[in-house]
Design a protein around this motif. Structure first.
Motif, PDB file in Angstrom:
ATOM      1  N   GLY A   1       0.784  -1.225   0.000  1.00 22.51           N
ATOM      2  CA  GLY A   1       0.000   0.000   0.000  1.00 22.51           C
ATOM      3  C   GLY A   1       0.818   1.280   0.000  1.00 22.51           C
ATOM      4  O   GLY A   1       0.260   2.367   0.030  1.00 22.51           O
ATOM      5  N   VAL A   2       2.135   1.157  -0.029  1.00 22.38           N
ATOM      6  CA  VAL A   2       3.011   2.333  -0.002  1.00 22.38           C
ATOM      7  C   VAL A   2       3.911   2.286  -1.234  1.00 22.38           C
ATOM      8  O   VAL A   2       4.561   1.279  -1.508  1.00 22.38           O
ATOM      9  CB  VAL A   2       3.876   2.362   1.283  1.00 22.38           C
ATOM     10  CG1 VAL A   2       4.815   3.550   1.276  1.00 22.38           C
ATOM     11  CG2 VAL A   2       3.004   2.362   2.523  1.00 22.38           C
ATOM     12  N   ARG A   3       3.940   3.373  -1.964  1.00 23.02           N
ATOM     13  CA  ARG A   3       4.788   3.451  -3.155  1.00 23.02           C
ATOM     14  C   ARG A   3       5.879   4.497  -2.947  1.00 23.02           C
ATOM     15  O   ARG A   3       5.700   5.463  -2.222  1.00 23.02           O
ATOM     16  CB  ARG A   3       3.965   3.843  -4.377  1.00 23.02           C
ATOM     17  CG  ARG A   3       2.972   2.799  -4.790  1.00 23.02           C
ATOM     18  CD  ARG A   3       2.489   3.091  -6.207  1.00 23.02           C
ATOM     19  NE  ARG A   3       1.556   2.096  -6.662  1.00 23.02           N
ATOM     20  CZ  ARG A   3       1.909   0.955  -7.218  1.00 23.02           C
ATOM     21  NH1 ARG A   3       3.163   0.660  -7.367  1.00 23.02           N
ATOM     22  NH2 ARG A   3       0.989   0.106  -7.621  1.00 23.02           N
ATOM     23  N   GLY A   4       6.995   4.262  -3.596  1.00 18.48           N
ATOM     24  CA  GLY A   4       8.049   5.263  -3.626  1.00 18.48           C
ATOM     25  C   GLY A   4       8.911   5.358  -2.375  1.00 18.48           C
ATOM     26  O   GLY A   4       9.651   6.319  -2.222  1.00 18.48           O
ATOM     27  N   ILE A   5       8.832   4.374  -1.481  1.00 19.15           N
ATOM     28  CA  ILE A   5       9.687   4.388  -0.286  1.00 19.15           C
ATOM     29  C   ILE A   5      10.769   3.334  -0.475  1.00 19.15           C
ATOM     30  O   ILE A   5      10.482   2.186  -0.809  1.00 19.15           O
ATOM     31  CB  ILE A   5       8.876   4.074   0.991  1.00 19.15           C
ATOM     32  CG1 ILE A   5       7.846   5.161   1.217  1.00 19.15           C
ATOM     33  CG2 ILE A   5       9.788   3.858   2.186  1.00 19.15           C
ATOM     34  CD1 ILE A   5       7.893   5.888   2.514  1.00 19.15           C
ATOM     35  N   SER A   6      12.006   3.727  -0.250  1.00 19.92           N
ATOM     36  CA  SER A   6      13.137   2.805  -0.335  1.00 19.92           C
ATOM     37  C   SER A   6      13.380   2.208   1.044  1.00 19.92           C
ATOM     38  O   SER A   6      13.775   2.912   1.970  1.00 19.92           O
ATOM     39  CB  SER A   6      14.382   3.554  -0.828  1.00 19.92           C
ATOM     40  OG  SER A   6      15.496   2.700  -0.817  1.00 19.92           O
ATOM     41  N   ALA A   7      13.120   0.890   1.169  1.00 18.45           N
ATOM     42  CA  ALA A   7      13.244   0.234   2.468  1.00 18.45           C
ATOM     43  C   ALA A   7      14.018  -1.073   2.321  1.00 18.45           C
ATOM     44  O   ALA A   7      13.972  -1.729   1.278  1.00 18.45           O
ATOM     45  CB  ALA A   7      11.863  -0.025   3.060  1.00 18.45           C
ATOM     46  N   TYR A   8      14.719  -1.436   3.393  1.00 20.41           N
ATOM     47  CA  TYR A   8      15.564  -2.631   3.433  1.00 20.41           C
ATOM     48  C   TYR A   8      15.349  -3.366   4.749  1.00 20.41           C
ATOM     49  O   TYR A   8      14.906  -2.771   5.726  1.00 20.41           O
ATOM     50  CB  TYR A   8      17.049  -2.252   3.330  1.00 20.41           C
ATOM     51  CG  TYR A   8      17.447  -1.740   1.977  1.00 20.41           C
ATOM     52  CD1 TYR A   8      18.092  -2.562   1.060  1.00 20.41           C
ATOM     53  CD2 TYR A   8      17.188  -0.430   1.606  1.00 20.41           C
ATOM     54  CE1 TYR A   8      18.459  -2.090  -0.189  1.00 20.41           C
ATOM     55  CE2 TYR A   8      17.548   0.052   0.356  1.00 20.41           C
ATOM     56  CZ  TYR A   8      18.184  -0.786  -0.537  1.00 20.41           C
ATOM     57  OH  TYR A   8      18.539  -0.324  -1.776  1.00 20.41           O
TER      58      TYR A   8
END
Length: 175
Positions: A70-77
């Motif tokens: 539901g979340v776009r455009g977030i860079s997560a690791y």
């Protein structure tokens, strides 16, 4: 000691570090996870760092890309796994690997880094529980072990959803 990004030729040494660090029973599972993540296209982009001493790899940490439903455009690791050879443990090498990884990911535009592990260990490098990101599976350990760190101030207060990991890390047995 030198910390650098791993290369293809490091895979066997990375496997051996995880086997050594975790012992025979758990080590085989964790070592296979490390190799699977390095080869998993769904884990990309990935950051794998090794610690070398006297031309021998004595530590490894892997940060693989995750998505938040539901979340776009977030860079997560997510940080998993981390290992340091038994003879080199309790000397700060794991902490150095984590800190170098966090610094590198921040430079590359990462906004959130997650980890599922011992709060007493990971809180020392800035991870905290109490965020709004849900783990991909029901956790075996208390919720305090599911931690995150902001690379961009305030991002965790406005981001919520369920985290989806790379295929290699998506087995419920890891959670």
């Amino acid at each position: 000691m030198n910390i650098r990004e791993s290369v293809e030729n490091d895979k066997n040494s990375i496997r051996n570090v995880h086997l050594n660090a975790f012992g025979q029973s758990e080590g085989e599972t964790i070592a296979q996870l490390a190799i699977d993540l390095l080869e998993d296209k769904s884990a990309q982009p990935i950051l794998s760092l090794v610690a070398e001493q006297d031309n021998e790899i004595i530590g490894n940490v892997i940060f693989s890309s995750v998505c938040i439903e539901g979340v776009r455009g977030i860079s997560a690791y997510i940080l998993a796994p981390l290992a340091v050879s038994k003879f080199a443990q309790k000397k700060g090498i794991g902490t150095q690997l984590i800190n170098k990884g966090l610094e590198t990911l921040k430079q590359r535009g990462a906004e959130i880094v997650l980890v599922y592990g011992d709060p007493n260990y990971y809180m020392r490098t800035g991870f905290k529980a109490g965020h709004k990101l849900k783990p991909p599976y029901k956790l075996e350990y208390p919720l305090e072990a599911w931690m995150a760190q902001e690379m961009v101030e305030g991002i965790l207060t406005k981001t919520q959803g369920t985290v989806r990991c790379a295929k290699a890390l998506s087995s419920p047995g890891y959670w």
